[in-house]
Motif scaffolding. Structure first.
Motif, mmCIF file in Angstrom:
data_model
loop_
_atom_site.group_PDB
_atom_site.id
_atom_site.type_symbol
_atom_site.label_atom_id
_atom_site.label_comp_id
_atom_site.label_asym_id
_atom_site.label_seq_id
_atom_site.Cartn_x
_atom_site.Cartn_y
_atom_site.Cartn_z
ATOM 1 N N ARG A 190 0.860 -1.183 0.000
ATOM 2 C CA ARG A 190 0.000 0.000 0.000
ATOM 3 C C ARG A 190 0.896 1.232 0.000
ATOM 4 N N VAL A 191 0.576 2.178 -0.875
ATOM 5 C CA VAL A 191 1.371 3.397 -1.027
ATOM 6 C C VAL A 191 0.448 4.598 -0.862
ATOM 7 N N PRO A 192 0.709 5.470 0.115
ATOM 8 C CA PRO A 192 -0.128 6.680 0.266
ATOM 9 C C PRO A 192 0.145 7.665 -0.869
ATOM 10 N N VAL A 193 -0.906 8.295 -1.337
ATOM 11 C CA VAL A 193 -0.782 9.273 -2.420
ATOM 12 C C VAL A 193 -1.576 10.514 -2.043
ATOM 13 N N ALA A 194 -1.239 11.635 -2.682
ATOM 14 C CA ALA A 194 -1.907 12.912 -2.441
ATOM 15 C C ALA A 194 -2.613 13.351 -3.709
ATOM 16 N N PRO A 195 -3.644 14.204 -3.569
ATOM 17 C CA PRO A 195 -4.310 14.722 -4.762
ATOM 18 C C PRO A 195 -3.313 15.411 -5.699
ATOM 19 N N GLY A 196 -3.397 15.087 -6.989
ATOM 20 C CA GLY A 196 -2.490 15.654 -7.983
ATOM 21 C C GLY A 196 -1.321 14.763 -8.343
ATOM 22 N N ASP A 197 -1.057 13.729 -7.537
ATOM 23 C CA ASP A 197 0.015 12.790 -7.904
ATOM 24 C C ASP A 197 -0.371 12.051 -9.191
ATOM 25 N N ARG A 198 0.677 11.634 -9.923
ATOM 26 C CA ARG A 198 0.428 10.909 -11.175
ATOM 27 C C ARG A 198 1.066 9.529 -11.116
ATOM 28 N N LEU A 199 0.316 8.544 -11.572
ATOM 29 C CA LEU A 199 0.791 7.171 -11.643
ATOM 30 C C LEU A 199 0.991 6.812 -13.116
ATOM 31 N N VAL A 200 2.214 6.316 -13.456
ATOM 32 C CA VAL A 200 2.540 5.940 -14.837
ATOM 33 C C VAL A 200 2.836 4.450 -14.873
ATOM 34 N N MET A 201 2.065 3.720 -15.676
ATOM 35 C CA MET A 201 2.240 2.281 -15.843
ATOM 36 C C MET A 201 2.417 1.992 -17.336
ATOM 37 N N CYS A 202 3.381 1.139 -17.662
ATOM 38 C CA CYS A 202 3.636 0.839 -19.080
ATOM 39 C C CYS A 202 4.187 -0.577 -19.205
ATOM 40 N N THR A 203 4.279 -1.049 -20.450
ATOM 41 C CA THR A 203 4.887 -2.349 -20.715
ATOM 42 C C THR A 203 6.363 -2.158 -21.066
ATOM 43 N N ASP A 204 7.116 -3.255 -21.050
ATOM 44 C CA ASP A 204 8.567 -3.140 -21.212
ATOM 45 C C ASP A 204 8.998 -2.716 -22.608
ATOM 46 N N GLY A 205 8.083 -2.800 -23.588
ATOM 47 C CA GLY A 205 8.438 -2.358 -24.922
ATOM 48 C C GLY A 205 8.802 -0.887 -24.985
ATOM 49 N N LEU A 206 8.347 -0.098 -24.015
ATOM 50 C CA LEU A 206 8.652 1.325 -24.002
ATOM 51 C C LEU A 206 10.051 1.608 -23.480
ATOM 52 N N VAL A 207 10.520 0.813 -22.537
ATOM 53 C CA VAL A 207 11.789 1.132 -21.870
ATOM 54 C C VAL A 207 12.917 0.204 -22.261
ATOM 55 N N GLU A 246 20.822 -2.566 -24.785
ATOM 56 C CA GLU A 246 20.906 -1.483 -23.802
ATOM 57 C C GLU A 246 20.342 -1.977 -22.479
ATOM 58 N N ASP A 247 20.980 -1.574 -21.394
ATOM 59 C CA ASP A 247 20.500 -1.958 -20.073
ATOM 60 C C ASP A 247 19.131 -1.347 -19.824
ATOM 61 N N ILE A 248 18.209 -2.152 -19.269
ATOM 62 C CA ILE A 248 16.859 -1.653 -19.053
ATOM 63 C C ILE A 248 16.820 -0.514 -18.043
ATOM 64 N N GLY A 249 17.852 -0.438 -17.202
ATOM 65 C CA GLY A 249 17.907 0.662 -16.235
ATOM 66 C C GLY A 249 17.970 2.017 -16.909
ATOM 67 N N VAL A 250 18.581 2.075 -18.096
ATOM 68 C CA VAL A 250 18.646 3.341 -18.831
ATOM 69 C C VAL A 250 17.242 3.771 -19.244
ATOM 70 N N GLY A 251 16.454 2.810 -19.722
ATOM 71 C CA GLY A 251 15.090 3.128 -20.127
ATOM 72 C C GLY A 251 14.222 3.531 -18.952
ATOM 73 N N LEU A 252 14.383 2.857 -17.810
ATOM 74 C CA LEU A 252 13.592 3.204 -16.621
ATOM 75 C C LEU A 252 13.948 4.596 -16.120
ATOM 76 N N ALA A 253 15.225 4.947 -16.167
ATOM 77 C CA ALA A 253 15.635 6.289 -15.742
ATOM 78 C C ALA A 253 15.032 7.347 -16.658
ATOM 79 N N THR A 254 15.041 7.069 -17.968
ATOM 80 C CA THR A 254 14.438 8.003 -18.922
ATOM 81 C C THR A 254 12.940 8.111 -18.707
ATOM 82 N N LEU A 255 12.309 7.007 -18.360
ATOM 83 C CA LEU A 255 10.878 7.024 -18.066
ATOM 84 C C LEU A 255 10.581 7.935 -16.882
ATOM 85 N N CYS A 256 11.355 7.804 -15.804
ATOM 86 C CA CYS A 256 11.146 8.655 -14.626
ATOM 87 C C CYS A 256 11.331 10.129 -14.981
ATOM 88 N N GLU A 257 12.377 10.404 -15.744
ATOM 89 C CA GLU A 257 12.671 11.798 -16.089
ATOM 90 C C GLU A 257 11.580 12.399 -16.972
#
Length: 828
Positions: free
Chosen positions: A626-643, A648-659
């Motif tokens: 369980r993760v507490p969230v506040a109004p206005g927070d955004r949740l991003v969910m995707c499949t691995d084809g994006l990252v 290339e190491d998948i960590g690079v794609g995940l970092a780019t996703l966060c940014e």
């Protein structure tokens, strides 16, 4: 070979009074050199000619050449013939090719050679070898004639002298040929054969041999002439003339004369080879894409202008639409779409008269109908005025006769698996050779290859349409707003060849104004993966409606995948957002973690989740957080084809996703596009992409009202009053009437069926007015038809009639029955 110095000849080797024999040491041959001008008069008479023909230069210059040279008769030194006439017949003439007279009177435009016997003033009969070379250029000279004493060479050959080699080189054919592969090596070795020649001279001679196409005979230090290599074989110009005659006969369809059969066979062989090369080039130029429109353009451009000047392509309606394979033979009602028109005429000439995109049928009496129904090419050598008028009659208010009359036309069907998909109209300009039977065969082969390529493109287009329809039917159309959250999604196919995959996203409305958010990915591509995805998505929706906790839902989904078969694995991320409690409840089955962007400071982070095993592995537990969230927070969910990108190491794609997820955006759609631009355009991406973004707006505490009711029928009235009062406080008096009625029905049922726990009543003002009634009975109510005498069964029908939406679901403690009413516009 060099002429050499003059010397006395041995007895029996002299032709004229001053004749010189062949040099037995160096192999040099004495030659007579005579030049004839355009008037047929001798303009040059060499010393060798004086010796061979026993006639001084001053007596030869200016005289007619036939009077002095060995033509078709016995020639005496004084120009008289054996029969007493000036030009009597000569029975001893031995022609190894055309007679010299053919060269003298200009009938031959190529080098010639022969042998003739003449009588000199001393009475001796001399056997003469001669060569005649037409001269081309601005000067007055027309013919160069060389002659040698054949008897002297023959006797020298019999004695084994150097003349033997000379005769071998001259009589049967000179030794040097133009197809010698190593010119440099030949130039280097010539001085070994001719010791008096330098390497530089030999290189020059070899270059001349290769350029002229004939060997070169050196007859003096300053004069060099080409020599015909093989007597009796016509040279290039004669062969060219013979080939032209054979070509004219073939083109006209006339019988080929016997003497031209070899040339005709060569021409037919060359034509077949050229057509095969053309077909191979066409095959390589078409089919580079499975796109139907591009393939059509490739087919048209492949034949213009090399094979035809105009190419119009027509396809059946079903083929253009990418539908199933058309059945049956076309008829006069079949619609044909003009899909391409390529031509060499001036731009725009055809556009207004026969525009691309037009659809039309063809009458039964036309050659077009014959082609499409028979499936065979139709050849029209010339479109006559009458035929042009008949064809033009099909085009209303447009006269195409100037475009087609007088042209040669070939119609070729575009077939696949014995079904006509379309046809091509090929036209040649009037000044170009008409289409012939060989063109018909070539056109048929061209159409067969083009038809196969078009059918592949058609089938791919059809399968792509089916796949896209299937994909669209399986991917949900999620509303942009749910209770307490805004949602945006994106789906990108991996490649043009794999537009159907197993990636999906979804959102499900849950009791208590909660929303389930789902992203999943079935491993693999194609219809099987898409079908598996559809089954899993349906299962998730069903189990989410039962309000199963996230970990329990994934456990049940894994069990279902095991029952469906072990051929597919899938990853899945399942999250439940509670806008009232302000928290996310998540579980993961082998999926990449989601990103949470905090509204407070704009920071983004990957939510730390137990990874879990993919769906379908079986026997692996799942955990939730369980993760507490506040109004206005955004949740991003995707499949691995994006990252994930190969190499290339998948960590690079995940970092780019966060940014990229943290980047400010004016709207949810803009935020999704920012992520796609940052990650979706990287090279090497081959997998599908599913992206879901939810902005968690939450629900304010004063927009929620709750009551706990005892298991007493009297509580029904209290519930109606509480709802009426709350709606007035919220400024929704118009909703009070229907809300009171429906609450009365649901609370009555709950009080009647509950066992021990109190009945819970809750109102939530979000995008809609939501009312929920909970009790501890697990039996879900069902909508029934009540008869006139029935005392029950009408409550849910009232709710179904008045509510915007309603439903019931089991919970861990019992069940929840709910309904929604639409809020006025100012609250939405």
């Amino acid at each position: 070979m060099d002429h050499g110095t003059e010397r006395d000849a041995p007895p029996g080797h002299r032709a004229g009074p001053d004749a010189v024999p062949a040099d037995p040491v160096t192999g040099r041959v004495p030659l007579a050199v005579v030049v004839v001008d355009r008037d047929g008069l001798v303009s040059h008479w060499s010393r060798g000619a004086r010796r061979l023909f026993a006639l001084p230069k001053e007596e030869a210059i200016g005289r007619p050449a036939p009077d002095l040279l060995p033509v078709s008769g016995v020639l005496h030194g004084d120009g008289a013939r054996d029969d007493g006439s000036a030009y009597g017949p000569y029975p001893d003439h031995d022609g190894l090719g055309p007679g010299l007279e053919s060269s003298l009177d200009g009938r031959l435009s190529y080098p010639a050679a022969g042998r003739a016997r003449l009588t000199v003033p001393a009475g001796a009969r001399v056997d003469v070898l001669w060569w005649a070379y037409p001269l081309v250029g601005p000067g007055p000279e027309r013919l160069l004639v060389l002659a040698a004493d054949a008897d002297g060479l023959r006797r020298d050959y019999a004695d084994g002298g150097a003349g033997a080699g000379v005769v071998e080189r001259i009589a049967p054919g000179f030794a040097l040929h133009t197809d010698f592969p190593g010119a440099d090596e030949l130039a280097r070795r010539l001085p070994e054969i001719l010791p008096s020649m330098s390497v530089g001279e030999s290189a020059r001679i070899v270059a001349q041999v290769l350029e002229l196409g004939y060997p070169v005979l050196e007859f003096s230090q300053s004069d060099r002439v080409p020599v015909t290599p093989d007597w009796g074989v016509p040279r290039r110009a004669e062969r060219r003339a013979r080939r032209e005659r054979a070509a004219r006969a073939l083109a006209a369809g006339e019988p080929v004369p016997e003497e031209l059969r070899d040339e005709a066979e060569d021409l037919e062989y060359a034509a077949v080879r050229e057509r095969l090369e053309f077909l191979n080039e066409v095959s390589g130029a078409i089919g580079t894409s499975l796109d139907l429109a591009q393939t059509i353009v490739e087919v048209s451009r492949a034949v213009v202008p090399r094979f035809t000047d105009v190419a119009g392509t027509y396809l059946r309606e079903q083929v253009v639409a990418g539908e199933g394979f058309p059945d049956g033979v076309p008829d006069t009602t079949t619609m044909w779409h003009r899909v391409a028109l390529e031509h060499t005429d001036e731009p725009g000439r055809w556009d207004d008269v026969v525009p691309v995109g037009e659809a039309m049928p063809f009458p039964a009496h036309t050659p077009f109908f014959q082609c499409m129904t028979s499936g065979e090419p139709v050849l029209v050598p010339r479109i006559t005025e009458e035929m042009g008028h008949a064809i033009a009659s099909q085009f209303e208010k447009r006269d195409i006769r100037p475009l087609i009359t007088g042209r040669s036309m070939l119609l070729v069907p575009l077939k696949a698996r014995q079904v006509v998909l379309g046809f091509m109209i090929l036209l040649r300009h009037p000044e170009r050779p008409v289409f012939n039977d060989m063109d018909r065969v070539t056109g048929a082969e061209l159409a067969a290859r083009a038809g196969l390529v078009l059918d592949n493109a058609r089938m791919y287009t059809h399968q792509e349409n089916v796949a896209e329809t299937l994909q669209d039917s399986m991917l949900p159309h999620i509303p942009a707003r749910m209770a307490g959250c805004d949602i945006a999604t994106r789906y990108l196919p991996g490649t043009l060849l794999g537009r159907v995959g197993g990636d999906w996203f979804d959102s499900v409305k849950l009791p208590g104004a909660r929303t389930a958010l789902v992203v999943g990915d079935v491993m693999g591509h194609g219809l099987n993966s898409a079908a598996m995805m559809g089954q899993l998505r349906t299962a998730v929706q069903t189990m989410a409606g039962l309000d199963l906790p996230p970990a329990r839902l994934l456990r049940n989904l894994d069990d279902l995948a095991q029952r469906l078969g072990d051929t597919h694995l899938a990853t899945c991320l399942y999250a439940v957002y509670d806008p009232v409690a302000g928290e996310l409840h998540l579980a993961n089955a082998g999926h990449i973690p989601p990103v949470l962007v905090r509204a407070e400071d704009g920071a983004s982070e990957l939510i730390d989740l137990p990874t879990g095993a993919p769906i379908g592995v079986g026997g692996v537990p799942f955990e939730s957080v369980r993760v507490p969230v506040a109004p206005g927070d955004r949740l991003v969910m995707c499949t691995d084809g994006l990252v994930e990108v190969r190499g290339e190491d998948i960590g690079v794609g995940l970092a780019t996703l966060c940014e990229s997820a943290a980047h400010p955006a004016a709207s949810m759609d803009d935020a999704c596009d920012t992520i796609i631009r940052a990650l979706g355009t990287r090279g090497g991406r081959k997998d599908d992409v599913a992206l879901l973004m939810a902005r968690l707006t939450g629900i304010e505490p004063d927009a929620v009202a709750e009551w706990s009711l005892a298991r007493d029928p009297a509580e029904v009235g209290r519930a109606r009053a509480a709802v009426r009062e709350q709606l007035h406080d919220w400024g929704l008096p118009k909703l009070a009437g229907p809300a009171e009625l429906m609450v009365s029905e649901l609370v009555t049922n709950a009080v009647r069926h509950s066992h021990a726990r109190p009945v819970e009543l809750r109102l939530v003002r979000a995008d809609t007015l939501l009312c929920e009634v909970d009790d501890d009975d697990h039996e879900l109510p069902a909508l029934r038809s009540a008869g006139p005498e029935d005392e029950t069964g009408r409550g849910l029908r009232v709710v179904s009639t008045l509510a915007r939406a309603w439903g019931a679901s089991r919970t861990t403690a019992g069940k929840t029955v709910w309904f929604e009413l639409t809020l006025p516009a100012r609250y939405r």
